[in-house]
Design a protein around this motif. Structure first.
Motif, PDB file in Angstrom:
ATOM      1  N   LYS A   1      17.999  -4.175  22.912  1.00 52.85           N
ATOM      2  CA  LYS A   1      18.436  -4.578  21.577  1.00 52.85           C
ATOM      3  C   LYS A   1      18.955  -3.376  20.794  1.00 52.85           C
ATOM      4  O   LYS A   1      19.986  -3.443  20.137  1.00 52.85           O
ATOM      5  N   ALA A   2      18.245  -2.262  20.881  1.00 51.47           N
ATOM      6  CA  ALA A   2      18.643  -1.053  20.163  1.00 51.47           C
ATOM      7  C   ALA A   2      19.982  -0.533  20.677  1.00 51.47           C
ATOM      8  O   ALA A   2      20.839  -0.126  19.891  1.00 51.47           O
ATOM      9  N   GLN A   3      20.179  -0.568  22.000  1.00 52.47           N
ATOM     10  CA  GLN A   3      21.443  -0.114  22.582  1.00 52.47           C
ATOM     11  C   GLN A   3      22.599  -0.998  22.114  1.00 52.47           C
ATOM     12  O   GLN A   3      23.676  -0.511  21.782  1.00 52.47           O
ATOM     13  N   ALA A   4      22.387  -2.317  22.100  1.00 48.90           N
ATOM     14  CA  ALA A   4      23.434  -3.247  21.670  1.00 48.90           C
ATOM     15  C   ALA A   4      23.785  -3.013  20.206  1.00 48.90           C
ATOM     16  O   ALA A   4      24.957  -2.997  19.833  1.00 48.90           O
ATOM     17  N   GLU A   5      22.775  -2.824  19.362  1.00 49.89           N
ATOM     18  CA  GLU A   5      23.022  -2.582  17.943  1.00 49.89           C
ATOM     19  C   GLU A   5      23.762  -1.267  17.729  1.00 49.89           C
ATOM     20  O   GLU A   5      24.668  -1.181  16.906  1.00 49.89           O
ATOM     21  N   GLN A   6      23.393  -0.250  18.492  1.00 51.21           N
ATOM     22  CA  GLN A   6      24.056   1.045  18.371  1.00 51.21           C
ATOM     23  C   GLN A   6      25.521   0.919  18.775  1.00 51.21           C
ATOM     24  O   GLN A   6      26.405   1.429  18.106  1.00 51.21           O
ATOM     25  N   TYR A   7      25.795   0.204  19.862  1.00 49.44           N
ATOM     26  CA  TYR A   7      27.166   0.004  20.332  1.00 49.44           C
ATOM     27  C   TYR A   7      27.993  -0.730  19.283  1.00 49.44           C
ATOM     28  O   TYR A   7      29.085  -0.312  18.934  1.00 49.44           O
ATOM     29  N   LYS A   8      27.440  -1.835  18.747  1.00 43.89           N
ATOM     30  CA  LYS A   8      28.170  -2.624  17.748  1.00 43.89           C
ATOM     31  C   LYS A   8      28.420  -1.826  16.475  1.00 43.89           C
ATOM     32  O   LYS A   8      29.494  -1.897  15.890  1.00 43.89           O
ATOM     33  N   SER A   9      27.422  -1.070  16.037  1.00 40.80           N
ATOM     34  CA  SER A   9      27.553  -0.378  14.756  1.00 40.80           C
ATOM     35  C   SER A   9      28.515   0.804  14.824  1.00 40.80           C
ATOM     36  O   SER A   9      29.063   1.209  13.812  1.00 40.80           O
ATOM     37  N   LYS A  10      28.746   1.352  16.006  1.00 36.95           N
ATOM     38  CA  LYS A  10      29.624   2.511  16.126  1.00 36.95           C
ATOM     39  C   LYS A  10      31.070   2.133  16.409  1.00 36.95           C
ATOM     40  O   LYS A  10      31.938   2.985  16.421  1.00 36.95           O
ATOM     41  N   MET A  11      31.332   0.864  16.632  1.00 39.09           N
ATOM     42  CA  MET A  11      32.696   0.404  16.888  1.00 39.09           C
ATOM     43  C   MET A  11      33.526   0.588  15.615  1.00 39.09           C
ATOM     44  O   MET A  11      33.102   0.221  14.530  1.00 39.09           O
ATOM     45  N   ILE A  12      34.706   1.181  15.751  1.00 38.32           N
ATOM     46  CA  ILE A  12      35.585   1.378  14.602  1.00 38.32           C
ATOM     47  C   ILE A  12      36.565   0.211  14.553  1.00 38.32           C
ATOM     48  O   ILE A  12      37.294  -0.031  15.510  1.00 38.32           O
ATOM     49  N   LEU A  13      36.554  -0.523  13.447  1.00 37.71           N
ATOM     50  CA  LEU A  13      37.400  -1.698  13.276  1.00 37.71           C
ATOM     51  C   LEU A  13      38.340  -1.503  12.096  1.00 37.71           C
ATOM     52  O   LEU A  13      37.913  -1.099  11.016  1.00 37.71           O
ATOM     53  N   ASN A  14      39.611  -1.781  12.316  1.00 37.90           N
ATOM     54  CA  ASN A  14      40.606  -1.764  11.248  1.00 37.90           C
ATOM     55  C   ASN A  14      41.221  -3.164  11.235  1.00 37.90           C
ATOM     56  O   ASN A  14      42.037  -3.489  12.100  1.00 37.90           O
ATOM     57  N   CYS A  15      40.817  -3.994  10.270  1.00 36.88           N
ATOM     58  CA  CYS A  15      41.174  -5.417  10.282  1.00 36.88           C
ATOM     59  C   CYS A  15      42.167  -5.776   9.178  1.00 36.88           C
ATOM     60  O   CYS A  15      42.173  -5.153   8.116  1.00 36.88           O
ATOM     61  N   HIS A  16      42.949  -6.809   9.476  1.00 35.99           N
ATOM     62  CA  HIS A  16      43.878  -7.361   8.489  1.00 35.99           C
ATOM     63  C   HIS A  16      44.030  -8.858   8.757  1.00 35.99           C
ATOM     64  O   HIS A  16      43.781  -9.323   9.876  1.00 35.99           O
ATOM     65  N   PRO A  17      44.433  -9.630   7.744  1.00 36.35           N
ATOM     66  CA  PRO A  17      44.626 -11.079   7.934  1.00 36.35           C
ATOM     67  C   PRO A  17      45.744 -11.333   8.947  1.00 36.35           C
ATOM     68  O   PRO A  17      46.675 -10.530   9.089  1.00 36.35           O
ATOM     69  N   TRP A  18      45.649 -12.451   9.640  1.00 32.02           N
ATOM     70  CA  TRP A  18      46.699 -12.861  10.578  1.00 32.02           C
ATOM     71  C   TRP A  18      46.817 -14.372  10.580  1.00 32.02           C
ATOM     72  O   TRP A  18      45.912 -15.088  10.160  1.00 32.02           O
TER      73      TRP A  18
END
Length: 134
Positions: free
Chosen positions: A94-111
């Motif tokens: 669980k900790a590994q999954a949370e660490q992976y998700k939280s470190k992902m860099i996302l740049n989002c825009h509407p589509w």
């Protein structure tokens, strides 16, 4: 923000995804959401000359996942949300999954949603993911 949070917004978003600088595994890709559907496609170089492309679609309570290594299909599985809740998960996982998700860099825009993004690829046979029993 992580992928789960994006799906929870139920918005029409297209995101550029990348790993943070200095990450153990470098990846780039795209993420699309609309309503309660999500799609991701990530590419990573895992060894000299070896690239992995990983894709996943979440819709109707089912996750369909497939991967290609150097252009060859290596995995195509489905996982039902109800079955995923039965999977034994350790605190470390669980900790590994949370660490992976939280470190992902996302740049989002509407589509404007292209619903074909939420269809699995033609010619690929998916099999149910087998989960360990408790």
């Amino acid at each position: 923000m992580d992928v789960t949070s994006l799906l929870g917004r139920r918005q029409n978003l297209e995101c550029d995804v990348k790993s943070p600088s200095g990450a153990a595994q470098n990846y780039t890709g795209k993420l699309w959401t609309t309503g309660d559907k999500g799609r991701s496609t990530l590419s990573a170089t895992i060894a000299k000359g070896m690239t992995m492309e990983m894709s996943a679609i979440y819709k109707d309570g089912t996750m369909s996942m497939w991967s290609y290594m150097n252009g060859n299909l290596v995995m195509a599985k489905t996982l039902n949300e109800a079955d995923a809740d039965k999977e034994p998960v350790t605190a470390e996982q669980k900790a590994q999954a949370e660490q992976y998700k939280s470190k992902m860099i996302l740049n989002c825009h509407p589509w404007t949603p292209d619903m074909s993004k939420f269809e699995t690829p033609a010619g690929v046979t998916f099999t149910p993911m087998e989960l360990p029993t408790r």
